[in-house]
Design an enzyme around this catalytic site. Structure first.
Site, PDB file in Angstrom:
ATOM      1  N   GLY A 230       1.107  -1.284  -0.148  1.00  0.00           N
ATOM      2  CA  GLY A 230      -0.180   0.009  -0.264  1.00  0.00           C
ATOM      3  C   GLY A 230       0.717   1.344   0.318  1.00  0.00           C
ATOM      4  O   GLY A 230       0.375   2.566   0.149  1.00  0.00           O
ATOM      5  N   GLY A 274       3.294  -4.052  -4.073  1.00  0.00           N
ATOM      6  CA  GLY A 274       3.651  -4.182  -5.253  1.00  0.00           C
ATOM      7  C   GLY A 274       3.620  -2.598  -6.059  1.00  0.00           C
ATOM      8  O   GLY A 274       5.065  -2.438  -6.426  1.00  0.00           O
ATOM      9  N   ARG A 275       2.784  -1.532  -5.367  1.00  0.00           N
ATOM     10  CA  ARG A 275       3.217  -0.559  -6.393  1.00  0.00           C
ATOM     11  C   ARG A 275       4.790   0.239  -6.306  1.00  0.00           C
ATOM     12  O   ARG A 275       5.353   0.258  -7.185  1.00  0.00           O
ATOM     13  CB  ARG A 275       2.457   0.346  -5.629  1.00  0.00           C
ATOM     14  CG  ARG A 275       1.497   1.254  -6.640  1.00  0.00           C
ATOM     15  CD  ARG A 275       0.680   2.248  -6.105  1.00  0.00           C
ATOM     16  NE  ARG A 275      -0.833   2.125  -5.592  1.00  0.00           N
ATOM     17  CZ  ARG A 275      -1.633   1.363  -6.291  1.00  0.00           C
ATOM     18  NH1 ARG A 275      -1.446   2.140  -7.036  1.00  0.00           N
ATOM     19  NH2 ARG A 275      -2.205   0.420  -5.267  1.00  0.00           N
ATOM     20  N   CYS A 341     -15.432   0.312 -27.105  1.00  0.00           N
ATOM     21  CA  CYS A 341     -17.016   0.957 -27.088  1.00  0.00           C
ATOM     22  C   CYS A 341     -17.047   1.226 -25.374  1.00  0.00           C
ATOM     23  O   CYS A 341     -18.019   0.293 -25.294  1.00  0.00           O
ATOM     24  CB  CYS A 341     -17.629  -0.239 -27.954  1.00  0.00           C
ATOM     25  SG  CYS A 341     -17.155  -0.390 -29.239  1.00  0.00           S
ATOM     26  N   GLU A 342     -16.356   1.864 -24.974  1.00  0.00           N
ATOM     27  CA  GLU A 342     -16.678   2.390 -23.137  1.00  0.00           C
ATOM     28  C   GLU A 342     -16.650   3.785 -22.943  1.00  0.00           C
ATOM     29  O   GLU A 342     -15.454   4.157 -23.809  1.00  0.00           O
ATOM     30  CB  GLU A 342     -16.251   1.491 -22.909  1.00  0.00           C
ATOM     31  CG  GLU A 342     -17.071  -0.239 -21.934  1.00  0.00           C
ATOM     32  CD  GLU A 342     -17.990   0.182 -21.460  1.00  0.00           C
ATOM     33  OE1 GLU A 342     -18.181   1.523 -20.884  1.00  0.00           O
ATOM     34  OE2 GLU A 342     -19.508  -0.887 -21.026  1.00  0.00           O
TER      35      GLU A 342
HETATM   36  C1  LIG Z   1      -2.522  -6.093  -2.981  1.00  0.00           C
HETATM   37  C2  LIG Z   1      -2.252  -6.031  -2.221  1.00  0.00           C
HETATM   38  C3  LIG Z   1      -0.676  -5.913  -1.629  1.00  0.00           C
HETATM   39  C4  LIG Z   1       0.166  -4.871  -2.684  1.00  0.00           C
HETATM   40  O1  LIG Z   1      -0.350  -3.840  -2.451  1.00  0.00           O
HETATM   41  P1  LIG Z   1       0.012  -2.889  -3.353  1.00  0.00           P
HETATM   42  O2  LIG Z   1      -0.523  -1.161  -3.312  1.00  0.00           O
HETATM   43  O3  LIG Z   1       0.777  -2.703  -5.055  1.00  0.00           O
HETATM   44  O4  LIG Z   1       1.422  -2.155  -2.751  1.00  0.00           O
HETATM   45  C5  LIG Z   1       0.065  -6.672  -0.673  1.00  0.00           C
HETATM   46  N1  LIG Z   1      -1.130  -7.721   0.046  1.00  0.00           N
HETATM   47  C6  LIG Z   1      -2.302  -7.740  -0.104  1.00  0.00           C
HETATM   48  C7  LIG Z   1      -3.135  -8.125   1.318  1.00  0.00           C
HETATM   49  C8  LIG Z   1      -2.382  -6.685  -1.315  1.00  0.00           C
HETATM   50  O5  LIG Z   1      -4.428  -7.399  -1.553  1.00  0.00           O
END
Ligand SMILES: *Cc1c(COP(=O)(O)O)cnc(C)c1O
Length: 421
Positions: A230, A274-275, A341-342
């Site tokens: 997150g 992830g992000r 087409c959206e």
């Molecule tokens: C989506 C998710 C992440 C990764 O979130 P990012 O915003 O990409 O860092 C990590 N843990 C869980 C449980 C998630 O659902």
């Protein structure tokens, strides 16, 4: 700042396109590796620190293998993500399995791989026991409910479908302890794309206090807390990245005050971002196909929202660089659209850009996470290729573009011959 940087020149990009037609996502290997090393270094005061890359953000084995080489594990939440990790050689406690509404076969596979199972609900404890047996190590996901504010993507914690209440956590760890589970972790994740460093310090503090309370009440020892993913990235020009040094030193301060003073060290700190691991280092490259003037000006490009959904579904801002026109005045207002087409199939709405013409190359920024990965095939739109810009300047195709055969792969045309109406 008026412009974001791109890791190639227009000429280099045109050369790449000679071999790899647009649209495609291209990821910057050097930048991803440097970022990974810097994260590790920032948290190196914590002996067991580990980041588990959230596979869903960019499920490509090349990137996963690159990150594994830096000591990152993978955070999975589905059977295909577990299998992908296995194929890359990420197994055992290099896997964090943070799922929800989990089918039995996923628990079975996660356990078989020796992954860390992070339970989303108290009823999953007997479900896991029945289908896979209880592992030695178990983690549970806390939902702090009204104790903590959420943010737009995840929403308010008490509205969120994830995690245990505080009472359920005590109950869950008690049951697990009584059934012979020996090793414990605690997890939470209540925000997504959050740019405030204090938010993550506060999350760690909540988990540390819970570790103290649960350990004291139940006499169990926690090996780690997982502060979730997150961490946001600056999609907009006026935003700043999260200062990880501020996160790290804040977490360290709370660790000393809460964990160390209560004799609960060592406690490893895990993250599952992830992000912020790949997001800023991916670019969607697309060419302007048509310019249309009606009640508004539209620049139609050869990518669609099947390559990048975030602007359409969240109204998210993704910066756009027009290659070769970086210094031209941004004096024309466009909706930058795909061909789906959206009407929500737009990468930008009312964006001031240099005057565009068919053939112009656009680079859409920050597509390295939740970009390709969220793609879909609605309207027969085929997903793009993924390329890796190597540290030495070479370009490697790490996923080919979809073809019509891929789109047809789940259909049975032979069966059609026996079908009468
Ligand atoms: C989506 C998710 C992440 C990764 O979130 P990012 O915003 O990409 O860092 C990590 N843990 C869980 C449980 C998630 O659902």
């Amino acid at each position: 700042m008026t412009e974001k940087q791109v890791p190639f020149t227009k000429n280099q990009l045109e050369q790449i396109i000679e071999k790899h037609p647009t649209p495609f996502h291209i990821y910057d290997e050097k930048a991803i590796l440097e970022n990974a090393r810097s994260i590790k270094k920032t948290f190196s005061w914590n002996e067991g620190f580990k980041e588990f890359f959230a596979v869903k953000a960019c499920p490509n084995p090349y990137l996963m293998k690159m990150l594994k080489s830096e000591g990152f594990g993978s955070d999975c939440s589905s059977l295909p993500e577990l299998l992908l990790s296995e194929r890359v050689g990420i197994t055992g406690e290099e896997i964090m399995f943070s799922s929800n509404d989990t089918p039995a076969e996923e628990f079975v596979k996660a356990k078989e791989l020796g992954g860390i199972i992070n339970l989303d609900d108290i009823t999953h404890l007997p479900f896991l026991e029945e289908h896979a047996g209880l592992p030695d190590l178990i983690c549970m996901r806390y939902n702090p409910g009204p104790l903590k504010d959420g943010n737009v993507i995840i929403g308010k914690p008490e509205e969120a479908k994830y995690g245990f209440t505080r009472e359920q956590l005590f109950e869950g760890y008690r049951i697990a302890r009584d059934k012979g589970v020996k090793r414990f972790g605690l997890h939470t994740m209540v925000a997504s794309n959050e740019l405030d460093a204090a938010y993550f310090v506060e999350t760690a503090e909540i988990l540390f206090n819970l570790v103290v309370d649960i350990s004291q009440e139940l006499g169990i020892r926690f090996e780690f807390v997982n502060i979730g993913g997150g961490i946001g990235i600056p999609y907009k020009l006026d935003q700043r990245p999260v200062d990880l040094n501020v996160v790290s030193s804040g977490v360290r301060d709370r660790y000393e005050k809460i964990i160390a003073t209560n004799g609960l060290a060592p406690l490893a700190i895990y993250m599952e971002c992830g992000r912020m691991i790949t997001g800023p280092f991916g670019y969607l490259v697309t060419r302007v196909r048509h310019i249309k003037n009606t009640y508004k000006k539209f620049a139609g490009v050869d990518a669609t929202m099947s390559d990048l959904m975030r602007p359409a579904i969240y109204g998210a801002y993704h910066h756009i660089t027009v290659m070769g026109k970086e210094n031209a005045p941004h004096d024309t207002v466009y909706d930058v659209t795909g061909s789906l087409c959206e009407n929500i199939d737009k990468f930008a709405v009312a964006r001031s850009l240099p005057a565009l013409e068919p053939g112009d190359l656009l680079v859409i920024h920050d597509t390295g996470a939740h970009g390709y990965a969220m793609g879909f095939n609605y309207n027969g739109k085929l997903r793009s290729a993924e390329l890796l810009l190597r540290e030495n300047g070479d370009v490697l195709q790490i996923r080919r573009a979809e073809t019509v055969n891929d789109y047809f792969a789940t259909l049975d045309f032979d069966g059609l011959a026996h079908f009468t109406v």
